[in-house]
Design a protein around this motif. Structure first.
Motif, PDB file in Angstrom:
ATOM      1  N   ASN A   1       0.633  -1.287  -0.165  1.00 34.12           N
ATOM      2  CA  ASN A   1       0.024  -0.133   0.005  1.00 34.12           C
ATOM      3  C   ASN A   1       0.816   1.347  -0.032  1.00 34.12           C
ATOM      4  O   ASN A   1       0.376   2.312  -0.395  1.00 34.12           O
ATOM      5  CB  ASN A   1      -0.845  -0.136   1.305  1.00 34.12           C
ATOM      6  N   GLU A   2       2.178   1.215   0.443  1.00 33.50           N
ATOM      7  CA  GLU A   2       2.886   2.348   0.478  1.00 33.50           C
ATOM      8  C   GLU A   2       3.777   2.308  -0.874  1.00 33.50           C
ATOM      9  O   GLU A   2       4.304   3.490  -1.090  1.00 33.50           O
ATOM     10  CB  GLU A   2       3.990   2.225   1.611  1.00 33.50           C
TER      11      GLU A   2
ATOM     12  N   ARG B   1       4.505   3.515  -4.690  1.00 37.68           N
ATOM     13  CA  ARG B   1       4.097   4.645  -5.298  1.00 37.68           C
ATOM     14  C   ARG B   1       3.101   4.252  -6.571  1.00 37.68           C
ATOM     15  O   ARG B   1       2.215   5.001  -6.785  1.00 37.68           O
ATOM     16  CB  ARG B   1       5.298   5.249  -6.129  1.00 37.68           C
TER      17      ARG B   1
ATOM     18  N   VAL C   1       0.691   1.992  -6.443  1.00 39.30           N
ATOM     19  CA  VAL C   1      -0.620   1.759  -5.833  1.00 39.30           C
ATOM     20  C   VAL C   1      -1.092   3.076  -5.025  1.00 39.30           C
ATOM     21  O   VAL C   1      -2.352   3.602  -5.388  1.00 39.30           O
ATOM     22  CB  VAL C   1      -0.405   0.856  -4.510  1.00 39.30           C
ATOM     23  N   GLN C   2      -0.506   4.074  -4.796  1.00 36.60           N
ATOM     24  CA  GLN C   2      -0.793   5.602  -4.449  1.00 36.60           C
ATOM     25  C   GLN C   2      -1.128   6.216  -5.557  1.00 36.60           C
ATOM     26  O   GLN C   2      -1.918   7.029  -5.265  1.00 36.60           O
ATOM     27  CB  GLN C   2       0.469   6.006  -3.506  1.00 36.60           C
TER      28      GLN C   2
ATOM     29  N   HIS D   1      -2.675   5.168  -7.994  1.00 38.56           N
ATOM     30  CA  HIS D   1      -4.067   4.910  -8.375  1.00 38.56           C
ATOM     31  C   HIS D   1      -5.038   5.244  -7.224  1.00 38.56           C
ATOM     32  O   HIS D   1      -6.359   5.026  -7.456  1.00 38.56           O
ATOM     33  CB  HIS D   1      -4.196   3.522  -8.496  1.00 38.56           C
ATOM     34  N   ASN D   2      -4.594   5.784  -5.984  1.00 43.04           N
ATOM     35  CA  ASN D   2      -5.400   6.233  -5.287  1.00 43.04           C
ATOM     36  C   ASN D   2      -6.074   7.649  -5.699  1.00 43.04           C
ATOM     37  O   ASN D   2      -7.094   8.075  -4.997  1.00 43.04           O
ATOM     38  CB  ASN D   2      -4.979   6.160  -3.984  1.00 43.04           C
ATOM     39  N   SER D   3      -5.614   8.385  -6.308  1.00 43.45           N
ATOM     40  CA  SER D   3      -5.899   9.697  -6.785  1.00 43.45           C
ATOM     41  C   SER D   3      -6.150   9.718  -8.094  1.00 43.45           C
ATOM     42  O   SER D   3      -5.443   9.142  -9.339  1.00 43.45           O
ATOM     43  CB  SER D   3      -4.662  10.642  -6.521  1.00 43.45           C
ATOM     44  N   THR D   4      -7.493  10.241  -8.337  1.00 41.43           N
ATOM     45  CA  THR D   4      -7.829  10.334 -10.063  1.00 41.43           C
ATOM     46  C   THR D   4      -7.077  11.093 -10.571  1.00 41.43           C
ATOM     47  O   THR D   4      -6.718  10.909 -11.899  1.00 41.43           O
ATOM     48  CB  THR D   4      -9.311  10.853  -9.916  1.00 41.43           C
TER      49      THR D   4
ATOM     50  N   LYS E   1      -3.854  12.165 -10.259  1.00 39.84           N
ATOM     51  CA  LYS E   1      -2.449  11.404 -10.498  1.00 39.84           C
ATOM     52  C   LYS E   1      -2.536  10.475 -11.576  1.00 39.84           C
ATOM     53  O   LYS E   1      -1.888  10.278 -12.158  1.00 39.84           O
ATOM     54  CB  LYS E   1      -1.924  11.053  -9.064  1.00 39.84           C
ATOM     55  N   LEU E   2      -3.687   9.541 -11.292  1.00 44.72           N
ATOM     56  CA  LEU E   2      -4.108   8.282 -12.406  1.00 44.72           C
ATOM     57  C   LEU E   2      -4.076   9.078 -13.932  1.00 44.72           C
ATOM     58  O   LEU E   2      -3.717   8.597 -14.815  1.00 44.72           O
ATOM     59  CB  LEU E   2      -5.061   7.580 -11.979  1.00 44.72           C
TER      60      LEU E   2
END
Length: 97
Positions: free
Chosen positions: A22-23, A25, A27-28, A30-33, A35-36
């Motif tokens: 989860n830490e 980069r 995966v992180q 993909h947690n923000s629209t 950034k994705l």
């Protein structure tokens, strides 16, 4: 004998691995629209540029090889005509016409 509800070494290791994942980069992102979307835009631009550059190099090499062939007159003449037209168009563009 261990009780099934008690944490074991495998469960602790799995929990640590999930936390480490989860830490990460990737995966992180993909947690923000936003950034994705930015990541996918850059990825698409890189893919498009790579495709165009690769196709240009490949067509240039094949054209050069076909231009040098004199064994196959039909293909050789066609390649020479194509190369002549490309050079003519290039000169016209350089001259600003």
């Amino acid at each position: 004998m261990t009780h099934p509800n008690l944490p074991t070494d495998d469960l602790v290791a799995l929990t640590a691995e999930i936390h480490r994942l989860n830490e990460h980069r990737f995966v992180q992102i993909h947690n923000s629209t936003w950034k994705l979307m930015w990541f996918q835009l850059l990825r698409g631009l890189a893919f498009g540029f790579g495709s165009v550059a690769g196709a240009t190099i490949l067509v240039s090499i094949v054209g050069f090889i076909l231009n040098q062939m004199e064994v196959v007159p039909i293909v050789g003449e066609w390649a020479k005509q194509l190369a002549t037209e490309i050079m003519t168009d290039t000169r016209q563009v350089e001259a600003g016409q």
